[in-house]
Every structure is written in structure tokens, then in C-alpha cells.
Design an enzyme around this catalytic site. Structure first.
Site, PDB file in Angstrom:
ATOM      1  N   SER A   1       1.102  -1.219   0.196  1.00 20.56           N
ATOM      2  CA  SER A   1      -0.124   0.007   0.149  1.00 20.56           C
ATOM      3  C   SER A   1       0.489   1.525   0.015  1.00 20.56           C
ATOM      4  O   SER A   1       1.726   1.114   0.962  1.00 20.56           O
ATOM      5  CB  SER A   1      -1.045  -0.428   1.287  1.00 20.56           C
ATOM      6  OG  SER A   1      -1.270   1.194   1.633  1.00 20.56           O
ATOM      7  N   GLY A   2       0.602   2.083  -0.860  1.00 20.11           N
ATOM      8  CA  GLY A   2       0.965   3.617  -1.212  1.00 20.11           C
ATOM      9  C   GLY A   2       1.066   4.494   0.019  1.00 20.11           C
ATOM     10  O   GLY A   2       1.915   4.818   1.288  1.00 20.11           O
ATOM     11  N   LEU A   3      -0.132   4.428   0.301  1.00 19.89           N
ATOM     12  CA  LEU A   3      -0.761   5.356   1.878  1.00 19.89           C
ATOM     13  C   LEU A   3      -0.050   4.334   2.955  1.00 19.89           C
ATOM     14  O   LEU A   3       0.548   4.646   3.696  1.00 19.89           O
ATOM     15  CB  LEU A   3      -1.983   4.948   2.781  1.00 19.89           C
ATOM     16  CG  LEU A   3      -2.333   5.120   3.619  1.00 19.89           C
ATOM     17  CD1 LEU A   3      -2.345   7.040   3.701  1.00 19.89           C
ATOM     18  CD2 LEU A   3      -4.255   5.684   3.828  1.00 19.89           C
TER      19      LEU A   3
ATOM     20  N   ASP B   1       1.784  10.768   1.717  1.00 15.63           N
ATOM     21  CA  ASP B   1       1.365  10.822   0.704  1.00 15.63           C
ATOM     22  C   ASP B   1       0.798  10.990  -0.310  1.00 15.63           C
ATOM     23  O   ASP B   1       0.107  11.359  -0.752  1.00 15.63           O
ATOM     24  CB  ASP B   1       0.202   9.446   1.187  1.00 15.63           C
ATOM     25  CG  ASP B   1       0.243   8.773  -0.159  1.00 15.63           C
ATOM     26  OD1 ASP B   1       0.523   8.291  -1.123  1.00 15.63           O
ATOM     27  OD2 ASP B   1      -0.888   7.933   0.144  1.00 15.63           O
TER      28      ASP B   1
ATOM     29  N   ASP C   1       0.951  -0.798  -5.506  1.00 14.39           N
ATOM     30  CA  ASP C   1       0.718   0.188  -5.758  1.00 14.39           C
ATOM     31  C   ASP C   1       1.010   0.812  -6.261  1.00 14.39           C
ATOM     32  O   ASP C   1       2.075   1.660  -4.989  1.00 14.39           O
ATOM     33  CB  ASP C   1       0.067   0.741  -4.110  1.00 14.39           C
ATOM     34  CG  ASP C   1      -0.638   2.018  -3.229  1.00 14.39           C
ATOM     35  OD1 ASP C   1      -0.901   2.985  -4.974  1.00 14.39           O
ATOM     36  OD2 ASP C   1      -1.230   2.381  -3.195  1.00 14.39           O
TER      37      ASP C   1
ATOM     38  N   ASP D   1       0.894   4.227  -7.416  1.00 15.34           N
ATOM     39  CA  ASP D   1       0.767   5.910  -7.562  1.00 15.34           C
ATOM     40  C   ASP D   1       0.183   5.661  -9.424  1.00 15.34           C
ATOM     41  O   ASP D   1      -0.551   4.693  -9.774  1.00 15.34           O
ATOM     42  CB  ASP D   1       1.904   6.615  -7.277  1.00 15.34           C
ATOM     43  CG  ASP D   1       1.299   6.807  -5.246  1.00 15.34           C
ATOM     44  OD1 ASP D   1       0.848   5.839  -4.383  1.00 15.34           O
ATOM     45  OD2 ASP D   1       2.220   7.753  -4.960  1.00 15.34           O
TER      46      ASP D   1
ATOM     47  N   GLU E   1      -2.747   4.280 -11.137  1.00 15.56           N
ATOM     48  CA  GLU E   1      -4.298   5.329 -11.045  1.00 15.56           C
ATOM     49  C   GLU E   1      -4.135   6.722 -12.144  1.00 15.56           C
ATOM     50  O   GLU E   1      -2.963   6.950 -12.599  1.00 15.56           O
ATOM     51  CB  GLU E   1      -4.443   6.129  -9.246  1.00 15.56           C
ATOM     52  CG  GLU E   1      -2.810   6.905  -8.963  1.00 15.56           C
ATOM     53  CD  GLU E   1      -3.402   7.152  -7.584  1.00 15.56           C
ATOM     54  OE1 GLU E   1      -3.150   5.990  -7.051  1.00 15.56           O
ATOM     55  OE2 GLU E   1      -4.020   7.504  -7.230  1.00 15.56           O
TER      56      GLU E   1
ATOM     57  N   LYS F   1       0.484  13.138  -7.158  1.00 15.27           N
ATOM     58  CA  LYS F   1      -0.554  12.872  -7.194  1.00 15.27           C
ATOM     59  C   LYS F   1      -0.479  13.285  -5.202  1.00 15.27           C
ATOM     60  O   LYS F   1       0.134  13.307  -4.310  1.00 15.27           O
ATOM     61  CB  LYS F   1      -1.168  11.460  -6.690  1.00 15.27           C
ATOM     62  CG  LYS F   1      -0.265  10.827  -5.605  1.00 15.27           C
ATOM     63  CD  LYS F   1      -0.574   9.191  -5.379  1.00 15.27           C
ATOM     64  CE  LYS F   1      -0.725   8.951  -4.363  1.00 15.27           C
ATOM     65  NZ  LYS F   1      -1.910   7.958  -3.490  1.00 15.27           N
TER      66      LYS F   1
ATOM     67  N   ASN G   1      -3.336  11.632  -1.774  1.00 17.23           N
ATOM     68  CA  ASN G   1      -4.078  10.613  -1.421  1.00 17.23           C
ATOM     69  C   ASN G   1      -5.093  10.857  -1.540  1.00 17.23           C
ATOM     70  O   ASN G   1      -5.889  12.039  -1.075  1.00 17.23           O
ATOM     71  CB  ASN G   1      -3.914  10.378  -0.032  1.00 17.23           C
ATOM     72  CG  ASN G   1      -4.443   9.318   0.296  1.00 17.23           C
ATOM     73  OD1 ASN G   1      -5.544   9.329   0.432  1.00 17.23           O
ATOM     74  ND2 ASN G   1      -3.656   8.521   1.193  1.00 17.23           N
ATOM     75  N   SER G   2      -6.258   9.585  -1.700  1.00 16.03           N
ATOM     76  CA  SER G   2      -7.689  10.011  -2.728  1.00 16.03           C
ATOM     77  C   SER G   2      -8.214  10.555  -1.403  1.00 16.03           C
ATOM     78  O   SER G   2     -10.018  10.968  -1.736  1.00 16.03           O
ATOM     79  CB  SER G   2      -8.081   8.495  -2.693  1.00 16.03           C
ATOM     80  OG  SER G   2      -6.937   7.916  -4.355  1.00 16.03           O
TER      81      SER G   2
ATOM     82  N   ARG H   1      -6.042   1.745 -11.946  1.00 15.29           N
ATOM     83  CA  ARG H   1      -7.586   2.285 -10.958  1.00 15.29           C
ATOM     84  C   ARG H   1      -7.891   3.355 -12.151  1.00 15.29           C
ATOM     85  O   ARG H   1      -7.070   4.694 -11.860  1.00 15.29           O
ATOM     86  CB  ARG H   1      -6.518   2.512  -9.782  1.00 15.29           C
ATOM     87  CG  ARG H   1      -7.060   3.183  -9.089  1.00 15.29           C
ATOM     88  CD  ARG H   1      -6.153   3.335  -7.393  1.00 15.29           C
ATOM     89  NE  ARG H   1      -6.263   4.693  -7.021  1.00 15.29           N
ATOM     90  CZ  ARG H   1      -6.098   4.602  -5.404  1.00 15.29           C
ATOM     91  NH1 ARG H   1      -5.121   3.235  -5.093  1.00 15.29           N
ATOM     92  NH2 ARG H   1      -5.663   4.953  -4.227  1.00 15.29           N
TER      93      ARG H   1
ATOM     94  N   HIS I   1     -12.327   3.324  -7.638  1.00 17.07           N
ATOM     95  CA  HIS I   1     -11.979   3.866  -6.333  1.00 17.07           C
ATOM     96  C   HIS I   1     -13.394   4.189  -5.765  1.00 17.07           C
ATOM     97  O   HIS I   1     -13.964   5.347  -6.850  1.00 17.07           O
ATOM     98  CB  HIS I   1     -10.667   4.688  -5.866  1.00 17.07           C
ATOM     99  CG  HIS I   1     -10.079   4.412  -4.509  1.00 17.07           C
ATOM    100  ND1 HIS I   1     -10.436   3.918  -3.413  1.00 17.07           N
ATOM    101  CD2 HIS I   1      -9.197   5.216  -4.476  1.00 17.07           C
ATOM    102  CE1 HIS I   1      -9.705   4.684  -2.743  1.00 17.07           C
ATOM    103  NE2 HIS I   1      -8.970   4.810  -3.112  1.00 17.07           N
TER     104      HIS I   1
END
Lengths: 277, 277, 277, 277
Positions: free
Chosen positions: D42-44, D54, D81, D83, D110, D116, D118-119, D154, D185
Site C-alpha cells: 500500500s502506498g498509503l 502520501d 500500489d 501511485d 492510477e 498526486k 491521497n484519494s 485504477r 475507487h
């Protein structure tokens, strides 16, 4: 076909395998360009590239990254010089797992005591007891996943001044323990130690040598002695130092870098080697 | 006295500062040995050393490790080529924090768009809007901890074919934004672009240049133009490639490495550079 | 004021210094958040975080990167657990140069033989001869650049079952060799070994302890014994394993992660710890 | 059979694949222990483990090392992941070469713009033009060596508030460009967006979802909607923070770590997970 499998294929050939030392991606690419059969991820070259002594202070992580960097940008097998194995049997198993996973074709461990010092340094060398080193070889062989991965055992018997009988005894023991290749190191001015060794070596395990001090002995002569692998282990680094030293003093003296195209390739040539075309 | 402080001291001198490119610990040591004032942790050299294109695929982590490796084994200041800053203002602040903490004396960021391509490649280059780039410079300056840390802003206006007025306008804007040095890049065959620029540059911020294409222009001539810093950015790498290529083909052809001492330093010389005496 | 200087300041205080183990940037931030005085870059935690045994197979490079990662994101001193020093005196000097340059306040080396095994493992431990270990301590002290950098010598005399007299003798020898703090390790169920040691320790060098097995002994009680530094060396990692194990089995069983807010902080809380506000 | 091949095998099964996030070797081992089918690098989680935002400041090198560290100590597939792909098509091809070589089974990129954020952060998100992102997907597919390697595309269309039609249009375009799985997502409080998407998704390419905000939706419910892969992307990190925070404040308050075995596993348990038995 993996690079380890290709290395094993080459070993079956009648011709001696020629391996040349490198210390980063670029030098590895130049070894491939010159059509050598494999690249030696040299402990001396890599520690020198760091600007650090070749005395077991550069870590496995650093050596591994350098070897993997070479592997990433070339297509011929990499043989990684792994010093003493960086510790005991556990360290050896760990390194085999790492190097094999990074697509290195072969690793080489030597029978000196950790922390080691470079074989060409003046002063005496202490070897590990045979039983301890064969135990490392067995550990290495048990840790590999693919049967193609190659484990090279290097004896420093001649380097330590222990003579032919000890060199042979150690070589046999290492071959019996499962080593796929025996590297017999020598710092004699001529190939006499190697010649004497080869005359008495009858075991069906290939022999590798490193003609640093007996540099004028040819590939052809070594092949006639029965040697299977010849490693030009450090010449590349020695050439880079000479070249930069010459050029840098030239620039410092002349106050410019012009007119020394004889000492340099062009920027476009660098781009081409980097794959930027 | 930190290396950044020493770099600032040198900038006060009347003499031009001579900086030479390196890509690892050893090449950095040779730059120091040749008595240059500082080491350029060159993006082109480091990406080439990896055997990878100079197109923003080598990461900040990899460039930083190479620069830190140079710093670890030398005593003169390191100036790190940080491409475009690897992203936006956040990336720039992050890199300044990292590089300063690793004892790098200066970083240099350029006004091309990420991901960038090397300035000497054929083809056009896109520059960042001035406002975005000055915002990066301000971010860099705000992130440094010590006032001595040096931020160099590099304009690629000449490289992008935008001419003297744009080069000057960008240089002034970058100086106003806080850049400690402006690097004016040019790929002209002579130093004319630089000379024209220097004639009109009146701002009290030092100018750095990279005489790769105008290689015959001397340090003395650049100093007379008013240039403060000259960077021999890639000659070292170009010399290593030439040297290894020559030697490797020689070994491949002759079947041995003997008798080419003219192309190589001795193993003992390598030991000495590694600090193994 | 460097972090090493701040650590020395704390040592002058009458209060015991409380140090808590971490294995990455986040756990280090949580140690700081809980207002401990320093962070222990724990060999056990870091090797466990890698998922690898704590038996000298994780390299200095890997341990150093973990400690530096902690240092990068926190403002209290880092004390780095450096096992046996990863080799001999040369390795120790090399590590001191690296750790000090990475802004680590203190390093700790222990008197076990390389490659070592964790002190809480069943089975016997072999200690280095006193002369060899004091030689490492002297090497460490000679390699540091700033007088503030702290070298901790850890004796495993109690762990190896050698008793109080050996523990004291080793501690005195290490203090005489220049160690700034002596860490007396014990795996007794209560603090009796530590209490006996403290009763006889009269030398003006601070003592550190690690209450893993005698976990109920309080900071207050240790301070009354005269202990200067208490290290909660591995509890953080043990808590993370418990927490993930519980949550993961919960998700696997229930088929969702909802309704277990009691076991987790929110995503916003993670953002806040990451500095993304 | 490679891990990528095993991941493809699982995708053929009628059951939804359950994937859980990890950030280092230990958390990856715990995901495997809980019998999930794969590990989400996981990137996060990884940026949080570094203690860093992130926001594309953690580099590909750092993310890759974390994923490879997970792969090294586990036997189930790793899905990384990645990014936005860290740049343009060249960066994507470079990352695929690196990740595949490190035995990662799948990568996920993504359609946000680099750098970027974080979403789940408040504020708007900018998506890449479809043509640019499909070009990245094609670059990724062209760079893989084995047909088994999996590329996940993604779409952040719902995250960016662009609605169902855009989400579907992007998903179709990405599938047409060669993506092996589409990750849709959503940060809605319930699975409604996902349900609406699934109702209209008829293309024979599997769909992955990340139930962070709609955490109470079960695996069973998602499977009934036709979802093929469910990713519990960040719960592990959130549990470790909660656990360390609780324990550290407890130790700070009580002055000892005793009596909190309910919050921790034993040291022996850690040894067992490290493979030290």
C-alpha cells in the site's frame, strides 16, 4: 532461459569462459559490449567505486545492489564476488536467497576469515578451517531454489602461502561439498602455481583463475592448462582511475577540457550507451 | 565549518570556482585529488553509471545515495544536480531536507518540466512557467535549515532556443526568488551565448556555466567574462567509458591484460585511493 | 544544538531517561508523541519489521537506513542498537562515521561475538574477550567527530550466565575504554541482577537497562537503584503484531473491516501523523 | 509457478480475491498468516511507515524496496500500489521492469496527475486525460516480460466527483488499452457507487474495489455485486498506530510495561514470526 542456465551452458563448451570485472551498470554494459561471456561483480571494484577499503566494511546490501544494478542493464550472466559470505552459514544462505532472487547467475565465496582483507595486500591471511568452509558451501547449495544457480568456492591457499598440497586438499573438499566451480587464487608473478595445480587436478569440477599478477598469461595458455574460467577481475576499475586522473589533471592544468577527444567518448556516445536513442 | 560554509567562502574569492563532475566515491576522490574546488554530483554521470537514460527515471533516492557516497569519502563541497526537483514544490522541499541532512553543500534545480530529458539531446525542450519555477526556488530556500546551504537555479532558456532576453528575464526572476547562484546552460559551440549574457548581467548573484560544447573556452576566459563558477560536468564519465572500452577490447583481442600498464594504475594504487595503506 | 548534545544534556538531569523502541518513521513519531526522551532504533524490532531473524543477517546498511528514517521525521535523539558492531574495529569505526553523519545521537555495541543471536533466545551466548571489545570501544570513540556523540557499551555478561563479578569487571573495563554509557542487559524475571549490579557500581558512568523480562519494575524503582537510562526495547513491535493479527483475523472471519474502530485510528489520523494537514 | 501465475489462477476462481495492505516484511507475513489471497503493498501504508506524506515524495525506489521486502519473506502474491506510475510512459516501463524482476505479481497505477495526493484527502483531484493514461497502460503492458504479470488500472473518477458515466468510460478505455484488472475507487459512505458501476459493467475484465469508507460492506455482498477483488488497503497500519499509541501512553503513565500482555505478543512469538525457531 535464465542467466544461470546460460552460464551452465557456457561451462559445457570446450572454450574457456572469459569473465571481466565491473562495478556499476555502465562498466557492466561495456563488458557485454566487448563480448565477454560473463560479468564479475568484483568486490575490489565495487568497494573502490565507493571509495572505501576492501575489508568487509562495504555491506552485503551494498554489494548486492551493485550486482543487481549490473544485471538490470545487461543480458549476459553476472558472477558476484561475495567475499567470505559476510558471516556464517546463516549469512551465506541469506545471501544466496537474495542474489538468486535478483537474477545473479553465480556467487563466489572465499575461505578467508570474516572480516577479510583484499588478497593482494601485503601481510598474512588467515583461512577458515576446512570444515567450517565446507559447511558454508553446503549451506549455499541448500539455499538455492533453481538447480541452475552456480556456487563458486574460492580457495586462498596459495595467497596464504600454504602451498600446492593444501590448495588441492581444500579444492577437493570444496568440490565434494558441492561447489560448482573452484576458484584457485594466486598472486604469483607467473602462472606456475596455477599450472602445478592444474597438473594434479583430476576432479570433474571446473576451475576458475584470476590472472592479476600473472597478467601476461593468455587465455589460450590458461585453456591449455585446463582452466575453464578466466576472470579479469579489476582491470576495468584500474583503467577508469588512470583515465580520470589523466583527464582531471589535464583540465586543471590547461583550464579547459577542449581538444582531448582522444581521452573521451562524446556525450552522444554516452547517450547511446544509456539507451537514449 | 561545514562544506556549505566553505562553498560560500570560495564564492567570495575573486577566482572562479572550478567544479568537476563525478558519479561515485572513487571519481569524487579523483576530483578532490586534482584540487578542484568542488564536486558536481552529475545527473548525467550518475544515470549513465547506472546504465540508465537521463530522463527522470533514476529516482531522487538513487541520485541522493550517489551524492552522499561522494560526500562520505571526500572533504570538498558537493554540488548536487537535482534535475527538475523531481516534482513540485513539496518534492523540492523534501529533497532540500534530505540533501542538506546528508551534508551536501548545494543543490541545483533546472526550469525544465518533469519528467525531463538531458539538455544535449536533439529535440525541443519545454520550460516550466516562470511563476511555477520561482515558487520551487522559494520552496527550496524555505526548507533549508542552515543559512549556508546553497540553492542553484538553472535556466535552460538557451537550450530551449528562447534567446538572450528570456534567459536574462528568467535569471533575474530566479535571483529575485532567492537563488544563491544562477546556472546559465548553453549548448552553443562557442561561449557567445554566455558572453552576451554576462555583458548584460548586473545583478549581484553569481553565475555558473557548463562548458561541454564550448569546451575550449578556458577558465581564464570565463573568469574575464565575469563567470563565477565553471562546471566540467561529464568529462570524467566520458573518460571512463573511453578507457574501459579501449582496455576491454584489448583484452578480448590479445587474450590477456598484460603489458597495458599505460592504460591502468596498479592494484596498489587502487588500495591507496581506498585508504587501505 | 545537535541531538547528541541534547542527549548529553538529558543525562545530566536527575531524572532517569526513558527510551522506547521503534522500527520505522511512524513508530518513532509515536514514541516522540508519547513524550519519551529518546528513541531506541531496536535491532530486534528492525529485523522483525523486515520479517528476518535477529541473527546478524540484516546488514549495517539496512539498520542504518531504518535509524536514519526515524531521525528524519522526529526531533528527539535516536539511540541506535548496532549489535556487535558488524565485525571488528574497522567495521565499528566505519559505522560510527556513518551513524554520526546521519545525525544519530548515540550508538550501542554489545560484547557478543559476530554473527550474534538475540539475547532472549534459548541457548548459550559467547562473549568476545574483554581486550577485543575494549579495542572496539576505543575504535568507536576515536572515530567520532563531535565530542557530543555518545557510545554505549552493552555487556551481555548476565545474559551469558557469567554472573555479577564478570558483569562488573566488564562494565569497568568498558567505562575505562571510554564508553559514555554502560548498558547492563539481564533476562532475569525480576530486577535482582540489576539491583545487585547497581549496589556495587561506583564509577561515574551512567547505566542503562532494558526491562523486557522484569517488565513490572517501574521507572521509579529503577531510578532509585541509580539506573540512568531505561529502554523499552521491543514493546512497540510486539503491540503492532498483536494488533494486526487481531484485526486481520477479524476481517477474514467477518468479511469486512467495519465496526472495529476500537482497533484502529481513522485514515484522517494517519494523514495527520504523516504531516498531510 | 510464479506468484504472478498464481494470482492469475486465483482470478479464474469463482470466489472474490481478498487482498490486505501491508507496509513491511512483518505486516506482510501477518497478512499471509491470516490466509488472505494476496498482499497489497500500500502506498498509503508505506509512506505512513516512513512517517512521510502520501504525496509522491516517497520515491519509486523506496516503494519498490518495501514491496520487495514483503515479497522476500512471504509466499503469496504481492500487488504493488504504484501511485501514478511516478511520471510518464518511460517511468511506467521502467517501474514494470523493476517490479516484475523483483517478483511482484501485479502493479497498480492510477489516473491522477503526478505528483498526486491521497484519494481520501479533502480537496479536489485532477485526473490525467484518458489518452495519456491509456498510453501509460499500453507502456506497462509492453514492458512486462512474462504474460502472467498483472497490470491494474485504477480510476479515480468517483473520487474526483466525475460520476458514473465517466467512471465507466474510463474503465472501458483502460480495459481496451490492455489493463488486466480495473480498480474502481470510491470514497462514498456506502457501496452505492460501486453497485451502480457493477450493474453497468459488462466487459470481461475483473473489477477490484477498496472498501475503506464503505467498510461495513461484506466480501459476500461485494461478490454478489460481481466484484472480483477486494482490497483492505490501510487497516493494518491504522491498527498498528492505535496499538502503539495506546501502549506507549500506558508505559509513560504507569512507568512500566508489565501487565499489559493483552496488548502485546511475547518476545518468543516475535522470534517465531522471524523464523528464529
Amino acid at each position: 532461459m535464465t542467466k544461470a542456465a546460460r552460464l551452465r551452458e557456457s561451462l559445457k563448451s570446450e572454450n574457456i569462459i572469459r569473465v571481466t570485472g565491473a562495478h556499476n551498470g555502465m562498466s557492466a554494459k561495456l563488458v557485454e559490449e566487448a563480448e565477454f561471456e560473463a560479468i564479475w561483480a568484483s568486490g575490489l571494484e565495487i568497494s573502490a567505486a565507493y571509495g572505501l577499503p576492501d575489508t568487509s566494511i562495504v555491506t552485503m546490501t551494498e554489494f548486492l545492489e551493485a550486482a543487481a544494478q549490473m544485471e538490470f542493464v545487461t543480458s549476459i550472466p553476472i558472477i558476484a564476488d561475495c567475499d567470505t559470505g559476510y558471516g556464517d552459514e546463516c549469512n551465506v544462505m541469506h545471501l544466496v536467497k537474495h542474489y538468486e532472487r535478483r537474477h545473479i547467475a553465480a556467487i563466489c565465496i572465499e575461505d578467508k576469515v570474516f572480516p577479510k582483507i583484499n588478497s593482494f595486500m601485503r601481510g598474512s591471511q588467515t583461512l577458515e578451517p576446512i570444515g567450517r568452509f565446507t559447511s558454508k558451501i553446503r549451506a549455499a547449495k541448500s539455499a538455492q531454489q533453481s538447480p541452475d544457480f552456480v556456487v563458486i568456492a574460492r580457495t586462498e591457499a596459495f595467497i596464504a602461502g600454504l602451498g600446492l598440497d593444501v590448495a588441492l586438499m581444500r579444492a577437493y573438499a570444496y568440490a565434494e561439498a558441492g561447489a560448482d566451480i573452484i576458484l584457485v587464487h594466486s598472486k604469483a608473478k607467473t602462472a606456475t602455481e596455477i599450472a602445478q595445480f592444474m597438473k594434479r587436478w583430476t576432479y570433474p569440477v571446473p576451475i576458475a583463475v584470476v590472472p592479476t599478477t600473472y597478467a601476461s598469461t593468455t587465455t589460450q595458455e590458461l585453456q591449455e592448462l585446463g582452466v575453464n574460467v578466466v576472470i579479469y577481475a579489476n582491470q576495468g576499475m584500474r583503467a577508469t582511475v588512470k583515465a580520470m586522473r589523466t583527464l582531471f589533471s589535464d583540465i586543471a592544468r590547461c583550464g579547459h577540457a577542449g581538444g582531448r577527444e582522444d581521452l573521451m567518448v562524446s556525450v552522444q556516445e554516452i547517450f547511446s550507451l544509456q539507451g537514449m536513442d
